[in-house]
Design a protein around this motif. Structure first.
Motif, PDB file in Angstrom:
ATOM      1  N   ASP A 267       0.871  -1.186   0.000  1.00 49.92           N
ATOM      2  CA  ASP A 267       0.000   0.000   0.000  1.00 49.92           C
ATOM      3  C   ASP A 267       0.912   1.241   0.000  1.00 49.92           C
ATOM      4  OD1 ASP A 267      -1.572   2.204   0.678  1.00 49.92           O
ATOM      5  OD2 ASP A 267      -2.933   1.003   1.898  1.00 49.92           O
ATOM      6  N   LEU A 268       0.975   1.903  -1.148  1.00 47.48           N
ATOM      7  CA  LEU A 268       1.915   3.032  -1.295  1.00 47.48           C
ATOM      8  C   LEU A 268       1.600   4.158  -0.316  1.00 47.48           C
ATOM      9  CD1 LEU A 268       4.219   4.480  -2.810  1.00 47.48           C
ATOM     10  CD2 LEU A 268       2.495   5.328  -4.408  1.00 47.48           C
ATOM     11  N   SER A 269       0.313   4.513  -0.234  1.00 49.33           N
ATOM     12  CA  SER A 269      -0.065   5.653   0.609  1.00 49.33           C
ATOM     13  C   SER A 269       0.281   5.365   2.072  1.00 49.33           C
ATOM     14  CB  SER A 269      -1.563   5.932   0.431  1.00 49.33           C
ATOM     15  OG  SER A 269      -1.847   7.193   0.929  1.00 49.33           O
ATOM     16  N   ALA A 270      -0.055   4.158   2.525  1.00 52.47           N
ATOM     17  CA  ALA A 270       0.244   3.794   3.920  1.00 52.47           C
ATOM     18  C   ALA A 270       1.763   3.780   4.139  1.00 52.47           C
ATOM     19  CB  ALA A 270      -0.346   2.422   4.236  1.00 52.47           C
ATOM     20  N   ALA A 271       2.495   3.275   3.161  1.00 52.56           N
ATOM     21  CA  ALA A 271       3.957   3.212   3.304  1.00 52.56           C
ATOM     22  C   ALA A 271       4.530   4.619   3.426  1.00 52.56           C
ATOM     23  CB  ALA A 271       4.570   2.479   2.107  1.00 52.56           C
ATOM     24  N   LEU A 272       4.049   5.545   2.570  1.00 52.84           N
ATOM     25  CA  LEU A 272       4.607   6.903   2.594  1.00 52.84           C
ATOM     26  C   LEU A 272       4.186   7.641   3.866  1.00 52.84           C
ATOM     27  CD1 LEU A 272       4.334   8.041  -1.145  1.00 52.84           C
ATOM     28  CD2 LEU A 272       6.282   7.052   0.083  1.00 52.84           C
ATOM     29  N   ALA A 273       3.018   7.307   4.397  1.00 50.12           N
ATOM     30  CA  ALA A 273       2.542   7.980   5.616  1.00 50.12           C
ATOM     31  C   ALA A 273       3.464   7.691   6.790  1.00 50.12           C
ATOM     32  CB  ALA A 273       1.114   7.542   5.925  1.00 50.12           C
ATOM     33  N   SER A 274       4.132   6.524   6.770  1.00 53.55           N
ATOM     34  CA  SER A 274       4.951   6.175   7.940  1.00 53.55           C
ATOM     35  C   SER A 274       6.458   6.158   7.664  1.00 53.55           C
ATOM     36  CB  SER A 274       4.512   4.802   8.483  1.00 53.55           C
ATOM     37  OG  SER A 274       4.670   3.838   7.470  1.00 53.55           O
ATOM     38  N   ALA A 275       6.856   6.351   6.396  1.00 56.80           N
ATOM     39  CA  ALA A 275       8.275   6.112   6.061  1.00 56.80           C
ATOM     40  C   ALA A 275       9.165   7.335   6.255  1.00 56.80           C
ATOM     41  CB  ALA A 275       8.380   5.636   4.618  1.00 56.80           C
ATOM     42  N   ASN A 276       8.578   8.523   6.350  1.00 60.23           N
ATOM     43  CA  ASN A 276       9.378   9.749   6.419  1.00 60.23           C
ATOM     44  C   ASN A 276      10.375   9.816   5.251  1.00 60.23           C
ATOM     45  OD1 ASN A 276      10.263  12.190   7.418  1.00 60.23           O
ATOM     46  ND2 ASN A 276      11.756  11.251   8.820  1.00 60.23           N
ATOM     47  N   ALA A 277       9.875   9.481   4.055  1.00 60.32           N
ATOM     48  CA  ALA A 277      10.747   9.435   2.880  1.00 60.32           C
ATOM     49  C   ALA A 277      10.918  10.834   2.297  1.00 60.32           C
ATOM     50  CB  ALA A 277      10.147   8.507   1.831  1.00 60.32           C
ATOM     51  N   ASP A 278      12.102  11.084   1.720  1.00 64.94           N
ATOM     52  CA  ASP A 278      12.338  12.335   0.984  1.00 64.94           C
ATOM     53  C   ASP A 278      11.959  12.166  -0.485  1.00 64.94           C
ATOM     54  OD1 ASP A 278      13.732  13.769   3.156  1.00 64.94           O
ATOM     55  OD2 ASP A 278      15.225  12.187   2.911  1.00 64.94           O
ATOM     56  N   VAL A 279      12.159  10.951  -0.993  1.00 63.14           N
ATOM     57  CA  VAL A 279      12.057  10.693  -2.436  1.00 63.14           C
ATOM     58  C   VAL A 279      11.320   9.373  -2.653  1.00 63.14           C
ATOM     59  CG1 VAL A 279      13.439  10.179  -4.509  1.00 63.14           C
ATOM     60  CG2 VAL A 279      14.291  11.853  -2.844  1.00 63.14           C
ATOM     61  N   LEU A 280      10.471   9.324  -3.696  1.00 60.19           N
ATOM     62  CA  LEU A 280       9.904   8.039  -4.142  1.00 60.19           C
ATOM     63  C   LEU A 280      10.459   7.739  -5.527  1.00 60.19           C
ATOM     64  CD1 LEU A 280       7.849   5.641  -3.854  1.00 60.19           C
ATOM     65  CD2 LEU A 280       6.298   7.029  -5.233  1.00 60.19           C
ATOM     66  N   VAL A 281      11.190   6.651  -5.663  1.00 56.73           N
ATOM     67  CA  VAL A 281      11.636   6.198  -6.988  1.00 56.73           C
ATOM     68  C   VAL A 281      10.585   5.231  -7.513  1.00 56.73           C
ATOM     69  CG1 VAL A 281      13.409   4.986  -8.295  1.00 56.73           C
ATOM     70  CG2 VAL A 281      14.072   6.457  -6.385  1.00 56.73           C
ATOM     71  N   ASP A 282      10.068   5.491  -8.719  1.00 52.00           N
ATOM     72  CA  ASP A 282       9.012   4.642  -9.284  1.00 52.00           C
ATOM     73  C   ASP A 282       9.478   3.956 -10.564  1.00 52.00           C
ATOM     74  OD1 ASP A 282       6.675   3.952 -11.035  1.00 52.00           O
ATOM     75  OD2 ASP A 282       5.533   4.674  -9.312  1.00 52.00           O
TER      76      ASP A 282
END
Ligand code: NAP
Length: 268
Positions: free
Chosen positions: A62-77
């Protein structure tokens, strides 16, 4: 971990390109793996998935859930054309900078994503090709088009590629179109006996897409003039060749605002 390390989430982590990105991020001193997302890969450690020691990041779906908790600066797709636009919007909504290798965006979508990045005050990159050799091929082709405006492009990829023509060939065609006057080539009376025989039409010239097993990624730009032809050709042999470019992109995307289309703009 150094404070200036960039936290990278990877969408499509189970894919052929995504696995290379996970490996590169885990081995790059300036990057930290913040999250790994794949559609159907089970809850497996991302390091284990790519044949490295376990790294403590579990692949999620689940991308949205992952980004909500990952504190990521960048998403590589590196996913699929059908998913990438939605993924990029999701990243921007979370304030995470998209670095996108997946092809298949329309010009309208690119413009809209640029506006969304600017509204959020973040950078983004869509790069049809992260390889320096391919960027030089495109640049040389654009230079040649000024002097030899009759041109055709042949691109070769594996038979499982979903989109045609390739993002790289479209980008090359755009650069050629900027470098020469629009010129409708060929005989105005020509007829296709078999539909598609002359390839896709762009700005007066043709793009041909070859799809065969055993092929990785190649492109030839052929120029024709009086009594001569010129070929500019690039051959990619393996996916690791894209990773230095992806690493540079992750580090540079945090330094500007707005969406850049084309890796060449980051390395000039
Ligand atoms: P791939 O091996 O088929 O991997 C695709 C990945 O996308 C897998 O992780 C897959 O997850 C995931 N996925 C599939 N359907 C999805 C969906 N609906 N939503 C979210 N994720 C989904 O493909 P690839 O060879 O790595 O290529 C990926 C993309 O990169 C392609 O568009 C290709 O043209 C492009 N590419 C770009 C460059 C460049 O330099 N820019 C270079 C090479 C390739 P599951 O396995 O879990 O289903």
């Amino acid at each position: 971990m150094a404070a200036e390390q960039i936290r990278v989430a990877v969408a499509g982590a189970s894919g052929r390109m995504g696995r290379e990105v996970v490996k590169m991020v885990l081995q790059d001193d300036g990057l930290t793996l913040a999250a790994a997302i794949a559609q159907s890969a089970g809850p497996i450690d991302a390091g284990t998935l790519v044949g490295l020691p376990a790294c403590g990041v579990t692949v999620q779906n689940d991308l949205s859930a992952a980004l909500a908790s990952a504190n990521a600066d960048v998403l590589v797709d590196f996913t699929v054309p059908a998913a990438v636009y939605g993924n990029t919007c999701t990243a921007i909504a979370h304030g995470v900078r998209p670095v996108v290798g997946t092809t298949g965006f329309t010009p309208e979508q690119i413009k809209e994503l640029d506006e969304l990045c600017k509204e959020k005050g973040i950078g983004g990159l869509i790069a049809p090709n992260f390889s320096i050799g391919a960027i030089l091929m495109m640049r040389f082709a654009a230079q040649a088009a000024k002097y030899m405006p009759h041109v055709e492009i042949i691109e070769y990829h594996g038979d499982q590629k979903l989109d045609a023509p390739s993002g790289t060939s479209i980008k090359t065609a755009e650069l050629i179109a900027e470098a020469r006057q629009e010129l409708r080539q060929g005989n105005p009376k020509e007829e296709e006996i078999i539909e598609g025989a002359r390839g896709g039409y762009y700005n007066g010239f043709r793009i041909h897409s070859v799809r065969l097993p055993g092929v990785f990624a190649q492109q030839e730009v052929i120029f024709g003039g009086n009594g001569q032809t010129l070929k500019v050709r690039h051959d990619s042999y393996e996916r690791s060749g894209y990773m230095p470019g992806v690493s540079v992109a992750c580090k540079k995307v945090v330094t500007y605002t707005g969406l850049i289309y084309g890796f060449e703009h980051l390395i000039d």
